[in-house]
Design an enzyme around this catalytic site. Sequence first.
Site, short mmCIF file in Angstrom:
data_model
loop_
_atom_site.label_atom_id
_atom_site.label_comp_id
_atom_site.label_asym_id
_atom_site.label_seq_id
_atom_site.Cartn_x
_atom_site.Cartn_y
_atom_site.Cartn_z
N ALA A 137 -4.15 -0.46 7.28
CA ALA A 137 -4.01 -1.58 8.27
C ALA A 137 -4.93 -3.12 8.66
O ALA A 137 -5.62 -1.53 9.86
CB ALA A 137 -2.18 -1.53 9.20
N GLU B 218 -1.66 3.83 0.33
CA GLU B 218 0.03 4.00 0.32
C GLU B 218 -0.34 2.70 -1.08
O GLU B 218 0.73 3.09 -1.55
CB GLU B 218 0.41 3.60 1.89
CG GLU B 218 0.72 4.62 2.17
CD GLU B 218 1.04 3.68 3.85
OE1 GLU B 218 2.10 4.61 4.15
OE2 GLU B 218 0.76 3.14 4.03
N GLY C 106 -3.34 2.07 5.07
CA GLY C 106 -2.71 1.19 3.65
C GLY C 106 -3.00 1.55 2.58
O GLY C 106 -2.65 1.07 0.99
N GLU D 189 -3.11 7.71 9.94
CA GLU D 189 -1.61 7.64 10.91
C GLU D 189 -1.47 8.45 12.17
O GLU D 189 -1.08 8.09 13.10
CB GLU D 189 -0.41 6.90 10.15
CG GLU D 189 -1.16 6.13 9.03
CD GLU D 189 -1.24 5.96 7.73
OE1 GLU D 189 -1.24 5.05 6.87
OE2 GLU D 189 -0.90 7.45 7.75
#
Length: 263
Positions: free
Chosen positions: A65, A117, A114, A137
């Site tokens: 992110a 992910e 991300g 995270e």
Amino acid sequence: MSDVVLLDVRDRIALVTLNRPQKLNALNYELIDRLMALLDRIEVDAGVRAVILTGAGDRAFSAGADIPEFSASVRRGTETAVRDFVRRGQAMTSRLEAFRKPVIAAVNGIAFGGGCEITEAVHLAIASDKAMFAKPEIALGMPPTFGGTQRLPRLAGRKRALELLLTGEPFAPARALEIGLVNRVVPHDELLPAARDLAARIIRHSPLAIGGIITAVTRGLNMGIAEGLQIESEQFARMAPSHDLGEGLAAWIARRPPVYSGR
């Protein structure tokens, strides 16, 4: 037109490139929205049969992110952060996971947060030997929010996933291969050719059958076996009256290559 995501279509394969190399291809809102718009376009383009997703430059697939942008959303309150960040990111990974054309991640460098992910969500993944993965995270004081707490345990198993999620420590491509996050690890210079070869070996088959398999597997993973078998049956029922199934059977009997139409 935004250039934070690039699209190049050749040989029925769409090469989609996350294009913020100066920011390690961090996933800001503009990039996610652009990627979603391109997926909408690719979905209805009969000339595209498969997607390869990679990152611009040699350093990163995606570092995750865009933290400054995300931080600004958090400062505006929980409702804003959930709406602008969490729901946007989850919609992106869910879209990739359920896409009826095969999506192959070509992980060319850092795939943190991300970026990892996205790798979890797509159908197939090939990693460069220079890639590196992480679930960092936890170091920000938060859990993953783009699906990482759900998809990684399904890929790697609960205990292996929790070790990665709770430590936030980076892990190498060999580890990603071992836990089922990627399908192959290849020398860096061979990454895109390997991804294109995999896509070509898939798209020689019926696009209807490909889409049916992706749908049955993706939906069935989150259900019991009985419900999953029902989905499998439904996908076959969609194929039964199609030209492609008739052509595939006729070609098999005649010992000739099939010519699929996607109908």
